[in-house]
Design a protein around this motif. Structure first.
Motif, mmCIF file in Angstrom:
data_model
loop_
_atom_site.group_PDB
_atom_site.id
_atom_site.type_symbol
_atom_site.label_atom_id
_atom_site.label_comp_id
_atom_site.label_asym_id
_atom_site.label_seq_id
_atom_site.Cartn_x
_atom_site.Cartn_y
_atom_site.Cartn_z
ATOM 1 N N SER A 124 0.833 -1.213 0.000
ATOM 2 C CA SER A 124 0.000 0.000 0.000
ATOM 3 C C SER A 124 0.873 1.272 0.000
ATOM 4 O O SER A 124 2.013 1.267 0.473
ATOM 5 C CB SER A 124 -0.917 -0.038 1.218
ATOM 6 N N GLU A 125 0.289 2.356 -0.516
ATOM 7 C CA GLU A 125 0.994 3.657 -0.559
ATOM 8 C C GLU A 125 0.931 4.348 0.813
ATOM 9 O O GLU A 125 1.751 5.205 1.126
ATOM 10 C CB GLU A 125 0.313 4.585 -1.588
ATOM 11 N N LYS A 126 -0.084 3.955 1.602
ATOM 12 C CA LYS A 126 -0.312 4.681 2.865
ATOM 13 C C LYS A 126 0.681 4.251 3.942
ATOM 14 O O LYS A 126 0.812 3.047 4.220
ATOM 15 C CB LYS A 126 -1.729 4.395 3.378
ATOM 16 N N PRO A 127 1.355 5.221 4.565
ATOM 17 C CA PRO A 127 2.337 4.860 5.600
ATOM 18 C C PRO A 127 1.717 4.079 6.755
ATOM 19 O O PRO A 127 2.338 3.215 7.344
ATOM 20 C CB PRO A 127 2.883 6.203 6.079
ATOM 21 N N GLU A 128 0.424 4.413 7.111
ATOM 22 C CA GLU A 128 -0.169 3.697 8.258
ATOM 23 C C GLU A 128 -0.370 2.209 7.952
ATOM 24 O O GLU A 128 -0.335 1.364 8.846
ATOM 25 C CB GLU A 128 -1.469 4.344 8.757
ATOM 26 N N ASP A 129 -0.556 1.878 6.669
ATOM 27 C CA ASP A 129 -0.705 0.459 6.304
ATOM 28 C C ASP A 129 0.611 -0.281 6.506
ATOM 29 O O ASP A 129 0.644 -1.402 7.011
ATOM 30 C CB ASP A 129 -1.148 0.323 4.837
ATOM 31 N N LEU A 130 1.695 0.372 6.088
ATOM 32 C CA LEU A 130 3.010 -0.242 6.253
ATOM 33 C C LEU A 130 3.302 -0.446 7.755
ATOM 34 O O LEU A 130 3.824 -1.476 8.179
ATOM 35 C CB LEU A 130 4.085 0.637 5.615
ATOM 36 N N HIS A 131 2.896 0.564 8.529
ATOM 37 C CA HIS A 131 3.081 0.484 9.979
ATOM 38 C C HIS A 131 2.303 -0.703 10.548
ATOM 39 O O HIS A 131 2.830 -1.505 11.334
ATOM 40 C CB HIS A 131 2.614 1.813 10.606
ATOM 41 N N THR A 132 1.043 -0.866 10.136
ATOM 42 C CA THR A 132 0.215 -1.985 10.621
ATOM 43 C C THR A 132 0.847 -3.320 10.224
ATOM 44 O O THR A 132 0.898 -4.266 11.021
ATOM 45 C CB THR A 132 -1.217 -1.898 10.027
ATOM 46 N N ALA A 133 1.334 -3.373 8.998
ATOM 47 C CA ALA A 133 1.943 -4.625 8.517
ATOM 48 C C ALA A 133 3.164 -4.976 9.371
ATOM 49 O O ALA A 133 3.310 -6.106 9.836
ATOM 50 C CB ALA A 133 2.361 -4.470 7.057
ATOM 51 N N LYS A 134 4.018 -3.986 9.603
ATOM 52 C CA LYS A 134 5.243 -4.257 10.365
ATOM 53 C C LYS A 134 4.938 -4.620 11.819
ATOM 54 O O LYS A 134 5.608 -5.458 12.424
ATOM 55 C CB LYS A 134 6.177 -3.049 10.296
ATOM 56 N N LEU A 135 3.909 -3.975 12.347
ATOM 57 C CA LEU A 135 3.512 -4.277 13.728
ATOM 58 C C LEU A 135 3.011 -5.724 13.829
ATOM 59 O O LEU A 135 3.319 -6.434 14.789
ATOM 60 C CB LEU A 135 2.398 -3.305 14.157
ATOM 61 N N CYS A 136 2.253 -6.115 12.817
ATOM 62 C CA CYS A 136 1.745 -7.489 12.784
ATOM 63 C C CYS A 136 2.920 -8.479 12.716
ATOM 64 O O CYS A 136 2.940 -9.493 13.419
ATOM 65 C CB CYS A 136 0.811 -7.656 11.589
ATOM 66 N N LEU A 137 3.921 -8.153 11.909
ATOM 67 C CA LEU A 137 5.079 -9.041 11.789
ATOM 68 C C LEU A 137 5.852 -9.114 13.111
ATOM 69 O O LEU A 137 6.242 -10.193 13.560
ATOM 70 C CB LEU A 137 6.016 -8.565 10.671
#
Ligand code: MSP
Length: 525
Positions: A445-458
């Motif tokens: 995703s282009e949205k930074p908050e999505d990347l943040h959610t993904a990394k948090l999940c990992l």
């Protein structure tokens, strides 16, 4: 948590090479001991072999070799198998050694002095495979042993007897006062019924068997193999210089030496249900007679069956452990038997369910989750622990920090299958969380908050897997060590040290590199 823990497996007969039934008890024993050891408890695991008696004498004779030679050869096979199965025992008991002989002699003398040994004639029926006497009414048609399906023999000899009947009331009282002594608890009924039927004195010597320990003062008789073998739990704990000292078998010396032992009595005798009577009745009465401290618990597990029949050397329907290990790996074997059979009950083995279970749990649920997370961390976080702050009140975090207590509770109750179930319930929870959040999509995703959610999940999943790797270590140590090696840069590799952090969240150090473990478990075709 216990202060210390001493566990014994049965001492296996060396009439034939070990089969999966003997491996089953030993794997379970190892898992229990590894858990306590990892949790910081001083632990001693004793296993070994039972070498004397008519059954082994006959086997050696049929091979045309000396019993000792036969025993040495088969004992090596047991040791080799335990090494292959990653069994971490500390004491190995052999009943054919001189030190053991001395202990048995001293014990015999002590019980004799207590007035519990006398001479008499015995006539009855005997099963050589069980090395036990049988009542006519418990036999199958054709005078066959119900366990081994072999014909019992007529037995008539002048022997030394142990005054078991004298201990009926004491045993009854002991089991009443210690309702948790026999595990699982339903096995207590069987023990009660033996006592209620009336305990009979039994012969503890043989004139017809040469391969055994001579009765002190009577070279024409050898000591009954069970009387000898049970003391194999004790003899390896005593030091050579004590046992070979000249006063060892005099007066109260043996009792005094036993009292000094750090690991006596056993916290747990882990046995199969077929040898419950020897442990719950004979052994306890023998110890009562000698006035030695009694073990804390007995656990009688069920049988592994094949097509519904007990697997065994005498029946010849065995599974050769090496074949399974070579084909599927050591952890596959350990995992299947510990997870698929409720510990304490019988369990039937089929290769189909074996393969299905391993694929479903080790390959799909755990293996896939692990490799998926690591791959995503590799491509999106430079293979490093994401530098984010974890929420310690999330559902995953809450479940993760409670997992060790669940596992420990089941372990204390010897519910090994439930301990593993709890671990896999948590793995499922992490899998579900990933499926819901789909970090593999979010990273695109282009949205930074999505990347943040993904990394948090990992990160959350990595933390959860750290705890899983530790808690699964007693059951499948090789695979767990491989998992722990991923975190080696950020976590102490030693499972005992790493375990100290299993009830804590957010332990992985940000930005530390994660090692690549390769494939955890190859799917079986
Ligand atoms: N030598 C005695 C034990 C003496 S202990 C002081 C003996 N040996 S054995 O080799 O016949 O059995 C050892 C253990 O293996 C027993 O606990 C028995 O229940 C277990 N098993 C043997 N066959 C088994 C299965 N098919 N399934 C599960 N356990 C089985 O008894």
């Amino acid at each position: 948590m216990p202060e210390k823990f001493f566990l014994t497996t049965p001492l296996y007969y060396v009439n034939a090479e070990p089969h999966i039934g003997s491996a089953y008890t030993t794997i379970a024993a190892d898992a229990i001991c590894r858990y306590w050891q990892m949790a910081g408890v001083k632990t001693l695991m004793l296993t070994g072999v039972d070498e004397h008696g008519g059954k082994i004498e006959n086997t050696a004779e049929a091979r045309g070799i000396k019993p000792q030679e036969h025993c040495d050869e088969i004992t090596e096979k047991f040791k080799e198998l335990w090494a292959c199965l990653n069994i971490d025992f500390q004491k190995f008991s052999r009943t054919s050694g001189e030190k053991h002989n001395k202990v048995v002699e001293a014990f015999f003398k002590r019980v004799h002095t207590k007035g519990d040994i006398y001479e008499a004639n015995y006539e009855g029926l005997y099963c050589l495979a069980c090395e036990d006497f049988k009542n006519e009414r418990e036999l199958l048609p054709g005078q066959l042993c119900p366990t081994h399906h072999t014909k019992v023999q007529n037995y008539s000899e002048k022997n030394y007897f142990f005054a078991l009947s004298k201990y009926s009331d004491k045993l009854k009282k002991f089991f009443k006062d210690n309702p948790d002594f026999i595990q699982p608890r339903f096995r207590q009924n069987e023990v009660n019924s033996w006592i209620d039927e009336g305990l009979k004195d039994f012969p503890i010597s043989r004139s017809s068997v040469k391969w055994g320990i001579p009765v002190p003062g009577d070279e024409n008789q050898t000591i009954y193999v069970w009387f000898d073998a049970l003391l194999g739990y004790l003899s390896p704990l005593l030091e050579e210089e004590v046992v070979f000292s000249k006063d060892f078998d005099q007066e109260d010396n043996l009792a005094k030496e036993v009292a000094k032992l750090e690991f006596w009595p056993a916290d747990l005798h882990l046995i199969g249900k077929d040898i419950l009577r020897f442990h719950a009745v004979y052994w306890i009465a023998m110890l009562m007679s000698a006035e030695f401290p009694l073990p804390k618990q007995l656990f009688g597990h069920g049988f592994l069956t094949k097509d519904g029949e007990k697997m065994g050397k005498t029946r010849g329907n065995i599974i050769v452990p090496h074949e399974l290990i070579d084909k599927y790996g050591v952890d596959a074997v350990r995992f299947y038997f510990l997870f698929s059979i409720p510990f304490g009950q019988d369990g039937d083995f089929t290769e189909k369910s074996f393969i299905e279970t391993l694929n479903a749990y080790l390959a799909n649920r755990l293996g896939n989750l692990f490799s998926r997370v690591l791959k995503l961390v590799q491509t999106n976080c430079e293979g490093k622990v994401p530098d984010l702050k974890l929420d310690s009140s999330s559902p995953i975090a809450t479940a993760a920090v409670q997992l060790a207590d669940k596992v420990e509770k089941h372990l204390k109750n010897y519910e090994l299958h439930l301990a593993l179930t709890a671990i896999f319930d948590f793995v499922d929870q992490m899998n579900l969380n990933m499926t819901e959040l789909k970090p593999w999509n979010l990273v695109k995703s282009e949205k930074p908050e999505d990347l943040h959610t993904a990394k948090l999940c990992l990160l959350e999943t990595l933390e959860g897997l750290r705890i899983v790797a530790n808690l699964i270590y007693p059951f499948i140590p090789a695979m767990a060590e491989k998992m722990l090696s991923v975190f080696a840069e950020t976590l102490d590799k030693n499972p005992q040290n790493a375990y100290k952090t299993v009830r804590k969240w957010a332990q992985l150090k940000s930005e530390t590199l994660l090692n690549d473990p390769g494939i955890l478990f190859n799917r079986i075709k």
